[in-house]
Write a protein that holds these residues in place. Structure first.
Motif, PDB file in Angstrom:
ATOM      1  N   ARG A  73       0.822  -1.220   0.000  1.00  0.00           N
ATOM      2  CA  ARG A  73       0.000   0.000   0.000  1.00  0.00           C
ATOM      3  C   ARG A  73       0.847   1.258   0.000  1.00  0.00           C
ATOM      4  N   GLU A  74       1.953   1.238   0.731  1.00  0.00           N
ATOM      5  CA  GLU A  74       2.822   2.421   0.795  1.00  0.00           C
ATOM      6  C   GLU A  74       3.321   2.811  -0.587  1.00  0.00           C
ATOM      7  N   PHE A  75       3.695   1.814  -1.381  1.00  0.00           N
ATOM      8  CA  PHE A  75       4.232   2.085  -2.715  1.00  0.00           C
ATOM      9  C   PHE A  75       3.142   2.541  -3.686  1.00  0.00           C
ATOM     10  N   TRP A  76       1.978   1.890  -3.664  1.00  0.00           N
ATOM     11  CA  TRP A  76       0.965   2.092  -4.691  1.00  0.00           C
ATOM     12  C   TRP A  76      -0.064   3.172  -4.379  1.00  0.00           C
ATOM     13  N   SER A  77      -0.145   3.620  -3.138  1.00  0.00           N
ATOM     14  CA  SER A  77      -1.233   4.521  -2.764  1.00  0.00           C
ATOM     15  C   SER A  77      -1.216   5.839  -3.533  1.00  0.00           C
ATOM     16  N   GLY A  78      -0.029   6.402  -3.775  1.00  0.00           N
ATOM     17  CA  GLY A  78       0.053   7.665  -4.515  1.00  0.00           C
ATOM     18  C   GLY A  78      -0.477   7.537  -5.930  1.00  0.00           C
ATOM     19  N   LEU A  79      -0.119   6.442  -6.612  1.00  0.00           N
ATOM     20  CA  LEU A  79      -0.604   6.217  -7.977  1.00  0.00           C
ATOM     21  C   LEU A  79      -2.117   6.047  -7.994  1.00  0.00           C
ATOM     22  N   LEU A  80      -2.652   5.281  -7.063  1.00  0.00           N
ATOM     23  CA  LEU A  80      -4.092   5.048  -7.028  1.00  0.00           C
ATOM     24  C   LEU A  80      -4.852   6.326  -6.687  1.00  0.00           C
ATOM     25  N   ASP A  81      -4.299   7.152  -5.800  1.00  0.00           N
ATOM     26  CA  ASP A  81      -4.924   8.444  -5.487  1.00  0.00           C
ATOM     27  C   ASP A  81      -4.973   9.330  -6.722  1.00  0.00           C
ATOM     28  N   TRP A  82      -3.885   9.343  -7.498  1.00  0.00           N
ATOM     29  CA  TRP A  82      -3.846  10.153  -8.729  1.00  0.00           C
ATOM     30  C   TRP A  82      -4.866   9.648  -9.750  1.00  0.00           C
ATOM     31  N   ILE A  83      -4.955   8.330  -9.909  1.00  0.00           N
ATOM     32  CA  ILE A  83      -5.944   7.768 -10.834  1.00  0.00           C
ATOM     33  C   ILE A  83      -7.353   8.194 -10.424  1.00  0.00           C
ATOM     34  N   ILE A 112      -9.845  10.139 -13.044  1.00  0.00           N
ATOM     35  CA  ILE A 112     -11.276   9.820 -13.043  1.00  0.00           C
ATOM     36  C   ILE A 112     -12.134  11.029 -12.671  1.00  0.00           C
ATOM     37  N   GLU A 113     -11.902  11.624 -11.480  1.00  0.00           N
ATOM     38  CA  GLU A 113     -12.808  12.650 -10.975  1.00  0.00           C
ATOM     39  C   GLU A 113     -12.621  14.012 -11.638  1.00  0.00           C
ATOM     40  N   LYS A 114     -11.396  14.371 -12.022  1.00  0.00           N
ATOM     41  CA  LYS A 114     -11.158  15.683 -12.632  1.00  0.00           C
ATOM     42  C   LYS A 114     -11.284  15.663 -14.145  1.00  0.00           C
ATOM     43  N   TYR A 115     -10.700  14.650 -14.789  1.00  0.00           N
ATOM     44  CA  TYR A 115     -10.669  14.640 -16.252  1.00  0.00           C
ATOM     45  C   TYR A 115     -11.598  13.606 -16.880  1.00  0.00           C
ATOM     46  N   PHE A 116     -12.237  12.752 -16.084  1.00  0.00           N
ATOM     47  CA  PHE A 116     -13.215  11.768 -16.579  1.00  0.00           C
ATOM     48  C   PHE A 116     -12.621  10.858 -17.656  1.00  0.00           C
TER      49      PHE A 116
END
Length: 240
Positions: A185-195, A200-204
């Protein structure tokens, strides 16, 4: 000026130089047969081995790293549960995956790629289960075609390439909805937050439900549970 060009400069210049028809026939066209041979050899060998679980991750991970040890544990427990393991065949996380499968008595497959650095066969692959590729795209076909699950450890650009290849093929229904498990989770959380927040939420540019294709875990037992539950859901059993 030509004498001062680096090897990389020469490659770029050659790729942009207009080729004659004879050069195309003797170089580009004949490359098709090399590509065909890699596909045929890959299909024949992997067809005999059968589907496995792919483990992706960095070639640069040292054997005293926590993720090396975790990848080894995951592969060991996967193989003990009856599943074969496919790795990229090289050092780092790939070596850990093949080592764990080897110690667990399961099938240990390596799909190696010819690179100028980092990549070489690790010593834990069964001698008849190591395949060598010149073309990344052929190698990726083998990963996808013969994988019934994707376990993704921390890695670099190659790992991200393999991860998003799997997500894209599942999202577009080109392959079945096999488990995609991100470990750490420590490694992947930043990437998943950006996605989630940007893509998804800003650019759809993706759908919220696409994130449901991905599971994030921290332990080997969680990985095995997800894969086992997937097999039970479809009334399947491991190949090994």
């Amino acid at each position: 000026m030509e004498e001062n060009l680096s090897e990389e400069d020469i490659r770029i210049k050659e790729s942009l130089t207009q080729k004659s028809w004879n050069e195309i026939k003797t170089n580009d066209s004949w490359a098709i047969f090399k590509i065909m041979s890699e596909f045929v050899n890959g299909y024949e060998k992997m067809g005999r081995i059968g589907p496995c679980v792919s483990i992706f991750g960095s070639a640069r991970t040292k054997n005293d790293n926590q993720y090396y040890k975790l990848a080894e544990e995951i592969a060991f427990k996967i193989s003990k549960a009856g599943y074969g393991v496919i790795s990229g065949g090289g050092p780092g996380i790939m070596e850990a995956a093949n080592k764990g499968a080897h110690l667990g008595g399961g099938a240990s497959v390596g799909l190696n790629i010819d690179l100028p650095f980092e990549q070489h066969f690790n010593p834990y692959i069964d001698h008849d289960k190591n395949l060598q590729f010149d073309y990344f795209f052929v190698r990726k076909v083998m990963f996808v075609k013969y994988s019934q699950g994707f376990v993704v450890m921390p890695g670099g650009f190659g790992t991200l390439d393999e991860l998003f290849e799997a997500i894209t093929l599942i999202q577009t229904k080109k392959i079945g909805k096999f488990p995609i498990i991100l470990v750490g989770r420590e490694f992947w959380s930043g990437l998943l937050d950006w996605i989630k927040t940007v893509m998804i939420e800003k650019y759809f540019n993706a759908s919220p439900e696409d994130l449901n294709l991905i599971k994030v875990v921290d332990t080997a037992d969680e990985v095995v549970t997800i894969i086992d539950n997937f097999y039970k859901k479809y009334n399947l059993s491991p190949n090994f």
